[in-house]
Design a protein around this motif. Structure first.
Motif, PDB file in Angstrom:
ATOM      1  N   GLY A  92       0.816  -1.208   0.000  1.00 47.92           N
ATOM      2  CA  GLY A  92       0.000   0.000   0.000  1.00 47.92           C
ATOM      3  C   GLY A  92       0.847   1.253   0.000  1.00 47.92           C
ATOM      4  O   GLY A  92       0.325   2.367  -0.118  1.00 47.92           O
ATOM      5  N   GLY A  93       2.184   1.096   0.137  1.00 46.55           N
ATOM      6  CA  GLY A  93       3.103   2.220   0.013  1.00 46.55           C
ATOM      7  C   GLY A  93       3.330   2.574  -1.445  1.00 46.55           C
ATOM      8  O   GLY A  93       2.888   1.874  -2.357  1.00 46.55           O
ATOM      9  N   PHE A  97       9.853  18.724   3.977  1.00 44.25           N
ATOM     10  CA  PHE A  97      10.624  18.178   2.875  1.00 44.25           C
ATOM     11  C   PHE A  97       9.842  17.067   2.182  1.00 44.25           C
ATOM     12  O   PHE A  97       9.075  16.346   2.817  1.00 44.25           O
ATOM     13  N   GLU A  98      10.059  16.928   0.889  1.00 39.47           N
ATOM     14  CA  GLU A  98       9.470  15.834   0.127  1.00 39.47           C
ATOM     15  C   GLU A  98      10.559  14.834  -0.222  1.00 39.47           C
ATOM     16  O   GLU A  98      11.643  15.217  -0.667  1.00 39.47           O
ATOM     17  N   THR A  99      10.280  13.559   0.018  1.00 39.50           N
ATOM     18  CA  THR A  99      11.213  12.493  -0.361  1.00 39.50           C
ATOM     19  C   THR A  99      10.741  11.828  -1.645  1.00 39.50           C
ATOM     20  O   THR A  99       9.592  11.975  -2.051  1.00 39.50           O
ATOM     21  N   LYS A 100      11.640  11.111  -2.304  1.00 42.41           N
ATOM     22  CA  LYS A 100      11.319  10.398  -3.560  1.00 42.41           C
ATOM     23  C   LYS A 100      10.589  11.304  -4.548  1.00 42.41           C
ATOM     24  O   LYS A 100       9.567  10.925  -5.140  1.00 42.41           O
ATOM     25  N   VAL A 101      11.122  12.494  -4.739  1.00 46.99           N
ATOM     26  CA  VAL A 101      10.448  13.526  -5.515  1.00 46.99           C
ATOM     27  C   VAL A 101      10.089  13.031  -6.912  1.00 46.99           C
ATOM     28  O   VAL A 101       8.924  13.090  -7.335  1.00 46.99           O
ATOM     29  N   LEU A 102      11.082  12.538  -7.653  1.00 47.41           N
ATOM     30  CA  LEU A 102      10.832  12.134  -9.036  1.00 47.41           C
ATOM     31  C   LEU A 102       9.959  10.891  -9.121  1.00 47.41           C
ATOM     32  O   LEU A 102       9.040  10.813  -9.944  1.00 47.41           O
ATOM     33  N   LEU A 103      10.229   9.909  -8.262  1.00 52.61           N
ATOM     34  CA  LEU A 103       9.463   8.671  -8.320  1.00 52.61           C
ATOM     35  C   LEU A 103       7.983   8.933  -8.071  1.00 52.61           C
ATOM     36  O   LEU A 103       7.105   8.327  -8.706  1.00 52.61           O
ATOM     37  N   LYS A 104       7.684   9.851  -7.173  1.00 47.41           N
ATOM     38  CA  LYS A 104       6.284  10.165  -6.878  1.00 47.41           C
ATOM     39  C   LYS A 104       5.609  10.845  -8.074  1.00 47.41           C
ATOM     40  O   LYS A 104       4.416  10.644  -8.310  1.00 47.41           O
ATOM     41  N   LYS A 105       6.376  11.625  -8.827  1.00 50.25           N
ATOM     42  CA  LYS A 105       5.806  12.246 -10.021  1.00 50.25           C
ATOM     43  C   LYS A 105       5.483  11.198 -11.087  1.00 50.25           C
ATOM     44  O   LYS A 105       4.479  11.309 -11.801  1.00 50.25           O
ATOM     45  N   ALA A 126       4.676   8.145 -10.289  1.00 45.91           N
ATOM     46  CA  ALA A 126       3.528   7.431  -9.717  1.00 45.91           C
ATOM     47  C   ALA A 126       2.216   8.154  -9.982  1.00 45.91           C
ATOM     48  O   ALA A 126       1.148   7.517 -10.065  1.00 45.91           O
ATOM     49  N   GLU A 127       2.254   9.499 -10.137  1.00 51.74           N
ATOM     50  CA  GLU A 127       1.036  10.261 -10.403  1.00 51.74           C
ATOM     51  C   GLU A 127       0.368   9.822 -11.710  1.00 51.74           C
ATOM     52  O   GLU A 127      -0.835  10.037 -11.902  1.00 51.74           O
ATOM     53  N   ILE A 145      -2.666   8.023  -2.208  1.00 53.97           N
ATOM     54  CA  ILE A 145      -1.756   6.885  -2.016  1.00 53.97           C
ATOM     55  C   ILE A 145      -0.308   7.360  -2.037  1.00 53.97           C
ATOM     56  O   ILE A 145       0.528   6.890  -1.265  1.00 53.97           O
ATOM     57  N   ILE A 146      -0.028   8.335  -2.896  1.00 54.82           N
ATOM     58  CA  ILE A 146       1.357   8.778  -3.121  1.00 54.82           C
ATOM     59  C   ILE A 146       1.840   9.713  -2.024  1.00 54.82           C
ATOM     60  O   ILE A 146       2.944   9.537  -1.491  1.00 54.82           O
ATOM     61  N   TYR A 147       1.031  10.712  -1.680  1.00 51.33           N
ATOM     62  CA  TYR A 147       1.499  11.782  -0.788  1.00 51.33           C
ATOM     63  C   TYR A 147       0.892  11.634   0.603  1.00 51.33           C
ATOM     64  O   TYR A 147       0.128  12.482   1.067  1.00 51.33           O
ATOM     65  N   ARG A 148       1.217  10.553   1.247  1.00 50.94           N
ATOM     66  CA  ARG A 148       0.839  10.365   2.648  1.00 50.94           C
ATOM     67  C   ARG A 148       2.090  10.027   3.437  1.00 50.94           C
ATOM     68  O   ARG A 148       3.149   9.751   2.871  1.00 50.94           O
ATOM     69  N   ARG A 149       1.970  10.018   4.740  1.00 55.17           N
ATOM     70  CA  ARG A 149       3.145   9.746   5.569  1.00 55.17           C
ATOM     71  C   ARG A 149       3.634   8.313   5.349  1.00 55.17           C
ATOM     72  O   ARG A 149       2.848   7.376   5.329  1.00 55.17           O
TER      73      ARG A 149
END
Length: 625
Positions: free
Chosen positions: A266-267, A529-537, A539-540, A547-551
């Motif tokens: 779920g991450g 701060f945002e981690t995994k900046v590119l990977l999350k983009k 994932a969008e 799902i992407i931008y949660r703790r």
């Protein structure tokens, strides 16, 4: 996926060695329940157990011998570019008897020799006996996804995928290596090339070892990960490039002649792999672990992703009733291993193996793209920062582990918070905990000293680069990959990690710091701060933003609570036992003080207590037993 082992003994008793290798091979049967075999090519005796995945016919069984009889191979892993290599070799005149990647690997070695490793894309550990040169070649993949242990004494070498198997060679003595145990107390596993037993070593990631007929060893490393910040394109270009490379990685990782499934926590990482895999492959099975404790439970997000991707989803709730599982874990890992997420990883693998033979995972995403919260420390506490009184005091305590020549290292303060976040025991606390046999190992080099040496040798000027490259060797390979390999193969399950595909990793290493970690006005976590900046983009393009931008939750277990409840009596019994008191590797008084403070809610010592528990259980199993 398989298990490999063997003995090469130039002047030894071959009859006895055959008996040892047969016993070693039997100990690896869980890694390869479909076929087991040994072969004698004196003075080499090699063993193999097979989990059939590519070309499941008996023609692809191992050990496999080259057509001219010169080379004998035992191989554990997968070569993802084997079809491409196969066509190249056909063009060079090679014929093939099977459709397996094993035969492709053998012929690749026959064509290129030791340099073949540079052309391999995959996860692997393998051994090749050259009967003409009378030499044994051992190697391991770039990121340590597949393990390999060996013991070398004069004219003899023994190797195996697992320690339990290696120790069937009765000429190897079960003596504790206190240097390895000393580092374990900080980093929660034994980092390669160290092993918990004297006289045994692990191949490091991307290492080659050649055992020659004169008994000498030659060692070298064929690859070293390095962040370069060489990518100069825009964020949009980076998104498209990473998406393209991930799609290709997913394609090669889905090649299988047996059923495949998906680890889905779920991450972000596992969810992205699930979305991309199902888009290419169609309907698949997904598997996740849940916890009754909401703070650790991501199952609601896993179910949401499973619904979006249309998988047939299976879920299991982890129970604190783990005491029956602990002896199995201790025996399978073979060394003290204190990453408590080995428990849910084992339970997840056990459930998954009932339905599929291969599972794709999201491992490596955090390591490559900057996903761990501890990676924020270079930004929160940069080199030269000396304004935090708590950290100043902490810095002094940790520096007590260092030799005088390193105490004024300008990198030292910048690494303190990271080291403290990562370490189980360190500084004066570690020194006070350890008895003389372990404390004396600090004289050979503390774990913090080892880290600083690694950082100084790193050519990058960015502390984030230094930390990530350090963790590739001391966390990814020694802890994360070890955890997954043992837990999955202990249940006859192959786990593949598309993020660790060569092409994907190479691109990640080229990314500038801002595409991994950066300040973000929209981030509600991690001090802005945002981690995994590119990977999350990336994932969008596949997943909803909730799902992407949660703790980040990770794959932890409610260990603090369990120590205060279900594990309390077991822990007291263990630390009050005569064997623990008499062993005296660590202070019994300090251990019990830590447990008392934790039980009374005076402090949170669960990670350290778990490390001490796993160390004692290992000693009872392997040293006392």
């Amino acid at each position: 996926m398989c298990g490999i082992c063997g003995i090469v003994d130039i002047k030894g008793n071959h009859t006895q060695n055959r008996q040892f290798v047969e016993a070693m091979t039997s100990q690896l049967f869980h890694r390869g329940p479909n076929f087991k075999s040994t072969i004698t090519k004196n003075p080499a005796i090699l063993g193999h157990t097979r989990l059939s995945v590519i070309d499941t016919s008996s023609h692809a069984n191992q050990p496999i011998v080259s057509t001219d009889g010169r080379y004998t191979l035992v191989f554990n892993g997968e070569i993802y570019n084997f079809m491409k290599l196969r066509e190249q070799l056909r063009g060079r005149g090679y014929n093939f008897r099977t459709y397996s990647d094993t035969e492709v690997l053998l012929n690749t070695y026959q064509e290129y020799g030791h340099d073949c490793v540079s052309s391999l894309e995959g996860m692997f550990a393998f051994a090749i006996w050259d009967s003409l040169k009378e030499e044994l070649f051992l190697t391991r993949d770039r990121y340590g996804q597949k393990p390999l242990f060996y013991a070398h004494v004069k004219n003899r070498i023994t190797f195996s995928s697992e320690l339990n198997s290696l120790l069937q060679d009765k000429l190897i003595r079960k003596e504790p290596n206190f240097n390895a145990i000393y580092h374990f107390l900080t980093v929660q596993s034994v980092p390669a090339p160290l092993c918990a037993f004297k006289g045994v070593e692990k191949l490091k990631s991307a290492q080659c070892v050649v055992f020659k007929k004169n008994g000498q060893l030659k060692k070298w490393t064929y690859y070293t990960p390095q962040f370069t910040s060489s990518f100069k394109g825009t964020t949009e270009e980076a998104v498209e490039e990473l998406d393209y490379r991930l799609q290709n990685a997913i394609k090669t990782h889905l090649v299988s002649d047996v059923p495949l499934g998906l680890f889905l926590s779920g991450g972000v990482d596992s969810s992205l792999i699930t979305a991309m895999a199902t888009k290419r492959h169609g309907k698949m099975h997904s598997f996740s672990m849940g916890f009754a404790e909401q703070a650790y439970d991501e199952s609601v997000y896993a179910r949401e992703v499973a619904n979006i991707c249309g998988t047939k989803h299976f879920e299991r709730i982890a129970s604190p009733n783990i005491l029956n599982l602990l002896p199995r874990l201790v025996k399978h890992y073979g060394e003290p291993f204190a990453d408590s997420s080995a428990i849910p990883t084992w339970l997840l693998s056990e459930m998954t193996s009932k339905h599929v033979t291969v599972a794709l995972s999201g491992d490596g995403g955090d390591d490559l793209f900057g996903g761990y919260e501890r990676y924020l420390n270079p930004f929160l506490y940069p080199v030269g920062c000396n304004t935090n009184n708590h950290l100043n005091a902490l810095s002094w305590q940790l520096k007590q582990e260092l030799p005088p020549c390193q105490k004024n290292n300008p990198l030292c303060f910048g690494t303190i918070k990271y080291h403290f976040h990562w370490a189980r025991f360190c500084g004066t606390r570690k020194i006070n905990l350890c008895s003389d046999p372990l404390k004396n190992e600090a004289l050979k080099g503390s774990t913090l000293s080892l880290m600083l040496d690694h950082f100084q040798q790193n050519r990058s000027g960015l502390l984030l680069d230094k930390i990530q490259e350090f963790e590739f060797e001391y966390y990814l390979a020694s802890t994360l990959m070890t955890k997954v390999d043992i837990a999955s193969m202990g249940n006859s399950l192959e786990v593949r990690s598309p993020f660790l595909d060569n092409s994907v990793a190479d691109f990640a290493f080229s990314l500038p710091e801002k595409m991994r970690v950066c300040k973000s006005s929209s981030s509600n976590f991690n001090n802005g701060f945002e981690t995994k900046v590119l990977l999350k983009k990336v994932a969008e393009k596949y997943l909803p933003k909730n799902i992407i931008y949660r703790r980040k939750m990770g794959f932890g277990i409610p260990l603090a609570k369990w120590f205060r409840e279900e594990l309390k009596d077991f822990a007291y019994d263990l630390f009050l036992s005569k064997s623990f008191q008499d062993r005296n590797w660590v202070s019994p008084e300090m251990t019990l003080k830590l447990l008392d403070e934790h039980i009374e809610n005076e402090a949170e010592h669960h990670y350290g207590l778990w490390a001490l528990m796993m160390l004692e259980l290992w000693a009872k199993e392997f040293i006392d037993g």
